[in-house]
Design a protein around this motif. Structure first.
Motif, PDB file in Angstrom:
ATOM      1  N   GLN A  69     -54.626  52.022  52.542  1.00 16.99           N
ATOM      2  CA  GLN A  69     -53.702  51.149  51.244  1.00 16.99           C
ATOM      3  C   GLN A  69     -52.834  50.233  52.027  1.00 16.99           C
ATOM      4  O   GLN A  69     -51.911  50.821  52.672  1.00 16.99           O
ATOM      5  CB  GLN A  69     -53.269  52.159  50.346  1.00 16.99           C
ATOM      6  CG  GLN A  69     -52.322  51.384  49.285  1.00 16.99           C
ATOM      7  CD  GLN A  69     -51.965  52.242  48.156  1.00 16.99           C
ATOM      8  OE1 GLN A  69     -52.457  53.145  47.321  1.00 16.99           O
ATOM      9  NE2 GLN A  69     -50.465  52.363  48.041  1.00 16.99           N
ATOM     10  N   LEU A  70     -52.395  49.036  51.512  1.00 16.08           N
ATOM     11  CA  LEU A  70     -51.203  48.322  52.037  1.00 16.08           C
ATOM     12  C   LEU A  70     -49.848  49.125  51.608  1.00 16.08           C
ATOM     13  O   LEU A  70     -49.792  49.485  50.285  1.00 16.08           O
ATOM     14  CB  LEU A  70     -51.346  47.028  51.460  1.00 16.08           C
ATOM     15  CG  LEU A  70     -50.385  46.088  52.041  1.00 16.08           C
ATOM     16  CD1 LEU A  70     -50.490  45.866  53.443  1.00 16.08           C
ATOM     17  CD2 LEU A  70     -50.420  44.602  51.079  1.00 16.08           C
ATOM     18  N   ALA A  71     -49.138  49.277  52.496  1.00 19.39           N
ATOM     19  CA  ALA A  71     -47.957  50.063  52.440  1.00 19.39           C
ATOM     20  C   ALA A  71     -46.506  49.226  52.067  1.00 19.39           C
ATOM     21  O   ALA A  71     -45.789  49.342  51.505  1.00 19.39           O
ATOM     22  CB  ALA A  71     -47.640  51.242  53.320  1.00 19.39           C
ATOM     23  N   LEU A  72     -46.641  48.325  53.168  1.00 21.22           N
ATOM     24  CA  LEU A  72     -45.103  47.540  53.317  1.00 21.22           C
ATOM     25  C   LEU A  72     -45.650  46.080  53.580  1.00 21.22           C
ATOM     26  O   LEU A  72     -46.507  45.630  54.665  1.00 21.22           O
ATOM     27  CB  LEU A  72     -44.615  48.045  54.574  1.00 21.22           C
ATOM     28  CG  LEU A  72     -43.279  47.287  54.957  1.00 21.22           C
ATOM     29  CD1 LEU A  72     -42.129  47.558  53.934  1.00 21.22           C
ATOM     30  CD2 LEU A  72     -42.661  48.020  56.215  1.00 21.22           C
ATOM     31  N   THR A  73     -45.005  45.274  53.008  1.00 26.74           N
ATOM     32  CA  THR A  73     -45.170  43.743  53.310  1.00 26.74           C
ATOM     33  C   THR A  73     -43.636  43.371  53.594  1.00 26.74           C
ATOM     34  O   THR A  73     -42.906  43.489  52.651  1.00 26.74           O
ATOM     35  CB  THR A  73     -45.835  42.988  52.257  1.00 26.74           C
ATOM     36  OG1 THR A  73     -47.174  43.481  51.900  1.00 26.74           O
ATOM     37  CG2 THR A  73     -45.808  41.539  52.441  1.00 26.74           C
ATOM     38  N   ALA A  74     -43.202  42.602  54.618  1.00 28.11           N
ATOM     39  CA  ALA A  74     -41.971  42.046  54.935  1.00 28.11           C
ATOM     40  C   ALA A  74     -42.047  40.752  55.167  1.00 28.11           C
ATOM     41  O   ALA A  74     -42.816  40.017  56.106  1.00 28.11           O
ATOM     42  CB  ALA A  74     -41.453  42.798  56.275  1.00 28.11           C
ATOM     43  N   HIS A  75     -41.129  40.121  54.497  1.00 29.34           N
ATOM     44  CA  HIS A  75     -40.698  38.558  54.524  1.00 29.34           C
ATOM     45  C   HIS A  75     -39.611  38.103  55.185  1.00 29.34           C
ATOM     46  O   HIS A  75     -38.583  38.683  54.704  1.00 29.34           O
ATOM     47  CB  HIS A  75     -40.892  37.966  53.045  1.00 29.34           C
ATOM     48  CG  HIS A  75     -42.106  37.944  52.462  1.00 29.34           C
ATOM     49  ND1 HIS A  75     -43.038  36.898  52.130  1.00 29.34           N
ATOM     50  CD2 HIS A  75     -42.779  39.188  51.574  1.00 29.34           C
ATOM     51  CE1 HIS A  75     -44.183  37.174  51.545  1.00 29.34           C
ATOM     52  NE2 HIS A  75     -44.089  38.683  51.100  1.00 29.34           N
ATOM     53  N   ARG A  76     -39.767  37.379  56.118  1.00 31.70           N
ATOM     54  CA  ARG A  76     -38.491  36.747  56.647  1.00 31.70           C
ATOM     55  C   ARG A  76     -38.256  35.486  56.469  1.00 31.70           C
ATOM     56  O   ARG A  76     -39.281  34.553  56.585  1.00 31.70           O
ATOM     57  CB  ARG A  76     -38.822  36.842  58.488  1.00 31.70           C
ATOM     58  CG  ARG A  76     -39.053  38.423  58.817  1.00 31.70           C
ATOM     59  CD  ARG A  76     -38.743  38.450  60.432  1.00 31.70           C
ATOM     60  NE  ARG A  76     -37.711  37.410  60.947  1.00 31.70           N
ATOM     61  CZ  ARG A  76     -37.541  37.253  62.352  1.00 31.70           C
ATOM     62  NH1 ARG A  76     -38.569  37.691  63.163  1.00 31.70           N
ATOM     63  NH2 ARG A  76     -36.417  36.881  62.859  1.00 31.70           N
ATOM     64  N   VAL A  77     -37.384  35.032  55.673  1.00 35.25           N
ATOM     65  CA  VAL A  77     -37.166  33.846  54.946  1.00 35.25           C
ATOM     66  C   VAL A  77     -37.188  32.806  55.933  1.00 35.25           C
ATOM     67  O   VAL A  77     -37.551  31.597  55.789  1.00 35.25           O
ATOM     68  CB  VAL A  77     -35.992  33.803  54.055  1.00 35.25           C
ATOM     69  CG1 VAL A  77     -35.528  32.471  53.312  1.00 35.25           C
ATOM     70  CG2 VAL A  77     -36.254  34.821  52.908  1.00 35.25           C
ATOM     71  N   ALA A  78     -36.230  32.789  56.822  1.00 36.73           N
ATOM     72  CA  ALA A  78     -35.976  31.696  57.773  1.00 36.73           C
ATOM     73  C   ALA A  78     -37.150  31.134  58.492  1.00 36.73           C
ATOM     74  O   ALA A  78     -37.313  29.947  58.565  1.00 36.73           O
ATOM     75  CB  ALA A  78     -34.889  31.823  58.871  1.00 36.73           C
ATOM     76  N   SER A  79     -37.938  32.081  59.056  1.00 33.73           N
ATOM     77  CA  SER A  79     -39.393  31.752  59.842  1.00 33.73           C
ATOM     78  C   SER A  79     -40.649  31.750  58.891  1.00 33.73           C
ATOM     79  O   SER A  79     -41.550  31.179  59.550  1.00 33.73           O
ATOM     80  CB  SER A  79     -39.491  32.836  60.993  1.00 33.73           C
ATOM     81  OG  SER A  79     -39.911  33.921  60.459  1.00 33.73           O
ATOM     82  N   GLY A  80     -40.510  32.140  57.774  1.00 35.03           N
ATOM     83  CA  GLY A  80     -41.668  32.215  57.031  1.00 35.03           C
ATOM     84  C   GLY A  80     -42.802  33.409  57.604  1.00 35.03           C
ATOM     85  O   GLY A  80     -43.937  33.511  56.800  1.00 35.03           O
ATOM     86  N   GLU A  81     -42.248  34.067  58.363  1.00 35.95           N
ATOM     87  CA  GLU A  81     -43.107  35.295  59.053  1.00 35.95           C
ATOM     88  C   GLU A  81     -43.124  36.252  57.888  1.00 35.95           C
ATOM     89  O   GLU A  81     -42.576  36.760  57.275  1.00 35.95           O
ATOM     90  CB  GLU A  81     -42.429  35.655  60.165  1.00 35.95           C
ATOM     91  CG  GLU A  81     -43.184  37.043  60.733  1.00 35.95           C
ATOM     92  CD  GLU A  81     -42.778  37.615  62.197  1.00 35.95           C
ATOM     93  OE1 GLU A  81     -42.980  38.806  62.337  1.00 35.95           O
ATOM     94  OE2 GLU A  81     -41.700  37.037  62.504  1.00 35.95           O
ATOM     95  N   VAL A  82     -44.548  36.623  57.550  1.00 33.65           N
ATOM     96  CA  VAL A  82     -44.978  37.787  56.930  1.00 33.65           C
ATOM     97  C   VAL A  82     -45.688  38.973  57.518  1.00 33.65           C
ATOM     98  O   VAL A  82     -46.704  38.732  58.365  1.00 33.65           O
ATOM     99  CB  VAL A  82     -45.709  37.439  55.767  1.00 33.65           C
ATOM    100  CG1 VAL A  82     -46.266  38.616  54.830  1.00 33.65           C
ATOM    101  CG2 VAL A  82     -45.162  36.479  54.933  1.00 33.65           C
ATOM    102  N   THR A  83     -45.256  40.284  57.765  1.00 31.50           N
ATOM    103  CA  THR A  83     -45.866  41.289  58.459  1.00 31.50           C
ATOM    104  C   THR A  83     -46.283  42.461  57.370  1.00 31.50           C
ATOM    105  O   THR A  83     -45.492  42.667  56.392  1.00 31.50           O
ATOM    106  CB  THR A  83     -44.727  42.140  59.354  1.00 31.50           C
ATOM    107  OG1 THR A  83     -44.275  40.802  60.275  1.00 31.50           O
ATOM    108  CG2 THR A  83     -45.531  43.127  60.387  1.00 31.50           C
TER     109      THR A  83
END
Length: 554
Positions: free
Chosen positions: A40-54
């Motif tokens: 199951q997906l546990a964590l999604t992290a958004h970095r606003v400046a770079s647009g990176e999603v982990t």
């Protein structure tokens, strides 16, 4: 580090027998998720400046937690050592806490806005062995700052830098996240030898400093978990929820309800490192967010953005069921507008670093409760309002707020004389409040916020609430200043809305139009570009008093 968490032993039997302390740690919660929902997906992290999603599944989260835990051990971190971090919301923050918990180390989150003065005090007071920072965040060089401070930090053994080490220190990725430490022959022993009990200190968090020098608040797994379970049950949150956290995780709001709660529920966490309401609205839609918690400005911003989008034919945020607001009273018009625009229940709450959330309204309550009250005590929490002699006052009367809670902290690090807790475990919050006949709480101000003018108490919250009703006022605070004849007078500080102004005459006319008693009208007005505030957005009234002392009135 020898943690003097003296408030824990005397409460153990009562809280365990009542079922509030379950003797479970975040390790137990993560292990359960690994068994029951590894993919199951546990964590999604958004970095606003770079647009990176982990993104991490629970299996990936557990594996990285083990990897980083062994990596910390290789750096010399042992049980009860303090690991500090000055990180924005993101996966390194979450994983660093989980890694510390694996080996019994204590995480000490520090707000990214802190600079040399605050950090020198806190890192030395905590005797931090490791400090983790980004190379830069929002244009500021955190690594360079810490490198410059190292001669003043005798306990600090390692500075770990995320995203490079141009300013010195050790690369975070090279030390903790890239080597497959979980495959080390000693990994199993390291990960099992010093796992903390539920009564060990697991978190050290410094108070925001509304009254001066910060104090180190010690929490255990039992104290924080007791709060999170009651909080989630009150709000009907469970494994199917998606929880957005854009409030800083270095503050108790973000830490308890954005980092810990999703794992304890087996739910999904979505993190946003910089507040951007346009992105937040899109994230809510894309990720199916059902719950979030933040202060009033976040709610106002999101309501405005979604409302503007609706007028352009954009989709709303239909999955958002609940927006919990804490930190300051929520203006009635905002509750009405947010309810209509977002379609979510707006929940008011009140809490402290020392306890987490203490009171919140129920989702079933009328919307007006979010405007007029700060909610009902959570299970395991007792509250009372007392007078100067310690006697409980009748419902509706204002006095000093005391509480007795399963979530009350373990004490202030190295300062047990400041714990403010009596022999019966009642904790003096330092707040003024009233409780209505139905048991709903209303915070009316800090004890030091009380203004006694000519022997009469000025109702500070009521005066501030009226100020907020003026169309030119964005923020308002009322504080007292000494007066030789009356003892104290009142000064109103305001931050105007963009393009607006407010004169003293305008303010007085506004109060008179609302029939405010003349004796309650502030005798002075100061207009500011911005309020001095804590990292969580609370106005620092002691700094406003300092301004008045620096520039006394005639």
């Amino acid at each position: 580090m020898n943690f003097d968490a003296v408030l824990i032993p005397s409460r153990r039997e009562r809280n365990v027998s009542a079922g509030y302390w379950r003797d479970q740690t975040i390790n137990d919660a993560l292990d359960a998720c690994l068994r029951e929902r590894p993919d199951q997906l546990a964590l999604t992290a958004h970095r606003v400046a770079s647009g990176e999603v982990t993104r991490f599944t629970y299996a990936e989260l557990a594996r990285m937690a083990d990897r980083m835990a062994v990596g910390l051990h290789q750096l010399g971190v042992r049980a009860h050592d303090v690991v500090s971090c000055q990180l924005p919301n993101g996966w390194p923050f979450t994983l660093l806490y989980l890694a510390c918990a694996r080996i019994g180390a204590v995480l000490n989150p520090l707000m990214p806005i802190f600079r040399e003065r605050e950090l020198t005090f806190m890192l030395n007071h905590a005797e931090s062995r490791v400090m983790v920072v980004p190379q830069t965040f929002r244009g500021f060089g955190h690594a360079a700052m810490l490198q410059g401070l190292r001669p003043e930090l005798p306990h600090l053994q390692h500075l770990l830098v995320i995203g490079g080490t141009e300013s010195g220190g050790t690369c975070f990725e090279a030390a903790l996240t890239e080597p497959a430490w979980e495959r080390d022959p000693e990994a199993a022993r390291i990960l099992s030898a010093t796992r903390p009990t539920a009564d060990d200190v697991t978190q050290l968090m410094y108070t925001s400093g509304t009254t001066g020098e910060p104090k180190g608040v010690m929490h255990t797994a039992n104290t924080v978990s007791a709060n999170i379970h009651a909080y989630a049950e009150r709000l009907h949150l469970g494994a199917d929820d998606v929880i957005l956290m854009a409030s800083p995780m270095a503050h108790q709001t973000g830490f308890m309800y954005g980092l810990m709660m999703p794992i304890m529920l087996g739910a999904r966490a979505v993190l946003q490192d910089v507040w951007d309401p346009v992105l937040a609205a899109q994230v809510i839609r894309d990720e199916g967010v059902s719950f979030t918690m933040a202060s009033t400005p976040f709610l106002a911003d999101l309501t405005r953005v979604v409302g503007d989008g609706a007028s352009q034919g954009e989709a709303g945020v239909p999955t958002l069921k609940t927006f919990l607001c804490a930190g300051a009273p929520i203006p009635g018009p905002l509750v009405e507008q947010a309810r209509a625009t977002l379609g979510a229940k707006i929940v008011s709450a009140w809490g402290m670093t020392e306890n987490g959330a203490v009171t919140l309204i129920r989702p079933e309550d009328a919307d007006e409760r979010a405007v007029n009250t700060d909610g009902l005590p959570l299970p395991g929490v007792e509250i009372k309002v007392v007078d100067a002699d310690g006697a409980t006052v009748p419902p509706g009367e204002t006095g000093q707020l005391w509480l007795r809670a399963c979530s009350n902290f373990g004490g202030y690090l190295k300062r047990p004389h400041l714990n403010g807790t009596d022999a019966d475990d009642w904790f003096d919050t330092g707040d003024q409040a009233r409780i209505d006949a139905q048991g709903y709480l209303r915070i009316t101000g800090r004890s030091k916020d009380v203004i006694i003018r000519g022997g009469e108490n000025i109702p500070v919250l009521e005066v501030e609430t009226l100020l907020y009703k003026h169309p030119a006022v964005a923020q308002a605070a009322v504080v007292g200043y000494p007066d030789a004849r009356l003892g104290e007078r009142a000064c109103a500080f305001v931050v105007p809305r963009p393009g607006q102004t407010l004169s003293f005459e305008d303010m007085v006319a506004h109060f008179k139009a609302h029939k405010l008693t003349t004796q309650y009208i502030p005798e002075r007005l100061e207009v500011l570009a911005a309020m001095p505030a804590t990292p969580s957005g609370k106005i620092q009234k002691f700094k406003l008093r300092d301004q008045l002392q620096a520039a006394p009135t005639d």
